[in-house]
Design an enzyme around this catalytic site. Structure first.
Site, PDB file in Angstrom:
ATOM      1  N   ARG A 203      -6.576  -7.268   4.047  1.00  0.00           N
ATOM      2  CA  ARG A 203      -6.632  -8.666   3.582  1.00  0.00           C
ATOM      3  C   ARG A 203      -5.532  -9.459   4.274  1.00  0.00           C
ATOM      4  NH1 ARG A 203      -5.818  -8.644  -2.490  1.00  0.00           N
ATOM      5  NH2 ARG A 203      -7.897  -7.728  -2.384  1.00  0.00           N
ATOM      6  N   HIS A 232      -2.907  -4.474   0.404  1.00  0.00           N
ATOM      7  CA  HIS A 232      -4.072  -4.817   1.226  1.00  0.00           C
ATOM      8  C   HIS A 232      -3.634  -5.416   2.565  1.00  0.00           C
ATOM      9  CE1 HIS A 232      -7.631  -4.152  -1.307  1.00  0.00           C
ATOM     10  NE2 HIS A 232      -6.887  -4.504  -2.343  1.00  0.00           N
ATOM     11  N   ASP A 239     -10.720  -1.508  -1.966  1.00  0.00           N
ATOM     12  CA  ASP A 239     -11.399  -1.742  -3.244  1.00  0.00           C
ATOM     13  C   ASP A 239     -12.824  -1.249  -3.093  1.00  0.00           C
ATOM     14  OD1 ASP A 239      -9.097  -3.027  -4.020  1.00  0.00           O
ATOM     15  OD2 ASP A 239      -9.952  -5.044  -3.937  1.00  0.00           O
ATOM     16  N   GLU A 297      -6.199  -1.374 -11.786  1.00  0.00           N
ATOM     17  CA  GLU A 297      -7.543  -1.589 -11.241  1.00  0.00           C
ATOM     18  C   GLU A 297      -8.178  -0.248 -10.865  1.00  0.00           C
ATOM     19  OE1 GLU A 297      -6.515  -5.932  -9.177  1.00  0.00           O
ATOM     20  OE2 GLU A 297      -6.614  -4.124  -7.944  1.00  0.00           O
ATOM     21  N   HIS A 300      -9.199   0.108  -7.074  1.00  0.00           N
ATOM     22  CA  HIS A 300      -8.195  -0.072  -6.018  1.00  0.00           C
ATOM     23  C   HIS A 300      -7.480   1.250  -5.749  1.00  0.00           C
ATOM     24  CE1 HIS A 300      -4.751  -2.547  -4.177  1.00  0.00           C
ATOM     25  NE2 HIS A 300      -4.342  -1.281  -4.143  1.00  0.00           N
TER      26      HIS A 300
END
Length: 332
Positions: A203, A232, A239, A297, A300
């Site tokens: 990301r 990320h 994810d 999460e 993740h």
């Protein structure tokens, strides 16, 4: 081979199917699985091995015993009554809530005010300066892996908690060792009848900045602080969820992807037996290949060497251009 493996597993009692649930709980009971009351201290109604249980509001993983007419005795004391959109706990009505959907609606409403201005501010922001030595970036396109991996890149469209596209193109990249480990995990899961469905991987830092800015402070545990950079951003986080190789459909998990609520926690007690089993199946395969579980999460996972890489700022258009891909004309 996949079909026979899963059939054998069901016969041996290793997999409890949705049909098995239906034989134990009627539709109204299954529909009651969820969270009630206040977000800070909810009551969670969940299913385990064909029966309903509750957790929270002074109750700890307590079995419900049917008394008739949707009334239940709570194992550790008290009574629960099921209603269409609520429960009554010892006479107190607790409305049903989808806390994740409520948080998402608030974020989307705020972002809609001026999404272009938010993006422009993010692109103009300055990433943190890192002085430590890092391994050189070697991002691999996950689509190039020879493994049962499919893609549903949520941040390339509007089906995400922000409600707008953040990436210029749907793609997923990871540092080479992490990508190779992911491929190994996919191969292990293939023998069990499942594939990996990737929602996000590398990301760019400016997107992390947008997430932090748009998310209310009380929900910042679900997004990374851009002052520190995201895992990320370093290209070692992914994810993902499972999909069934026979049907091609994603499996059900205890929460939706990217949901900002307690249901997203890796150890959330709620949901159904099958949902928690699928979460455990994914976790076991990933951990065995060197990935770490992210507590908040279930979807993740961080590859073990994530700290050895620096924060990445390249956009997806820039990554595509560097690889001379035809779609490199995407605009940001």
């Amino acid at each position: 081979m996949v079909r026979s493996f899963k059939a054998a597993a069901v016969l041996m009692g290793l997999i409890l199917t949705d049909a098995a649930f239906a034989q134990s709980l009627d539709p109204a009971e299954m529909a009651a699985v969820g969270q009630y009351g206040e977000r800070a201290a909810p009551l969670t109604v969940f299913e385990r091995d064909g029966g309903l249980r509750v957790d929270g509001r002074s109750h700890a993983d307590a079995r419900l015993t049917p008394l008739g007419r949707r009334r239940y005795r709570i194992e550790d004391g008290g009574e629960l009554v099921l209603e269409p959109v609520a429960v009554r706990l010892d006479g107190t009505r607790l409305p049903r809530h989808d806390f994740g959907a409520e948080v998402e609606a608030g974020i989307r409403a705020a972002v809609r005010a001026d999404p272009q201005a938010l993006r422009a501010r993010a692109l103009a922001a300055t990433p943190p300066v890192e002085t430590a030595d890092h391994l050189p970036a070697d991002l691999v396109d996950l689509a190039s892996l020879d493994a049962p991996i499919r893609f549903d890149i949520r941040y390339a469209g509007s089906d995400n908690f922000m409600g707008l596209p953040l990436y210029e193109r749907p793609a997923a990249y990871m540092q080479r060792p992490a990508a190779q480990a992911l491929a190994r995990a996919a191969k292990v899961l293939e023998a069990q009848g499942y594939g990996l469905l990737v929602h996000d991987a590398y990301r760019p830092w400016f997107v992390t900045w947008m997430f932090w800015e748009a998310t209310p402070p009380e929900d910042h545990m679900f997004v990374a602080d851009p002052a520190q950079g995201s895992r990320h951003n370093r290209g070692c986080a992914v994810d993902l969820t499972l999909y069934d190789l026979e049907t091609g459909k994603p499996v059900e998990m205890p929460s939706r992807y990217d949901e900002m609520s307690g249901r997203s926690y890796a150890d959330f007690i709620g949901g159904t037996t099958r949902q928690r089993a699928m979460r455990a199946t994914l976790r076991e395969a990933m951990v065995a290949q060197g990935f770490e579980v992210y507590r908040e999460e279930w979807w993740h996972f961080d590859y073990k060497d994530w700290r050895r890489y620096g924060i990445g700022t390249q956009t997806f258009s820039e990554l595509a251009t560097a690889r001379r891909e035809p779609s490199a004309s995407g605009r940001r």
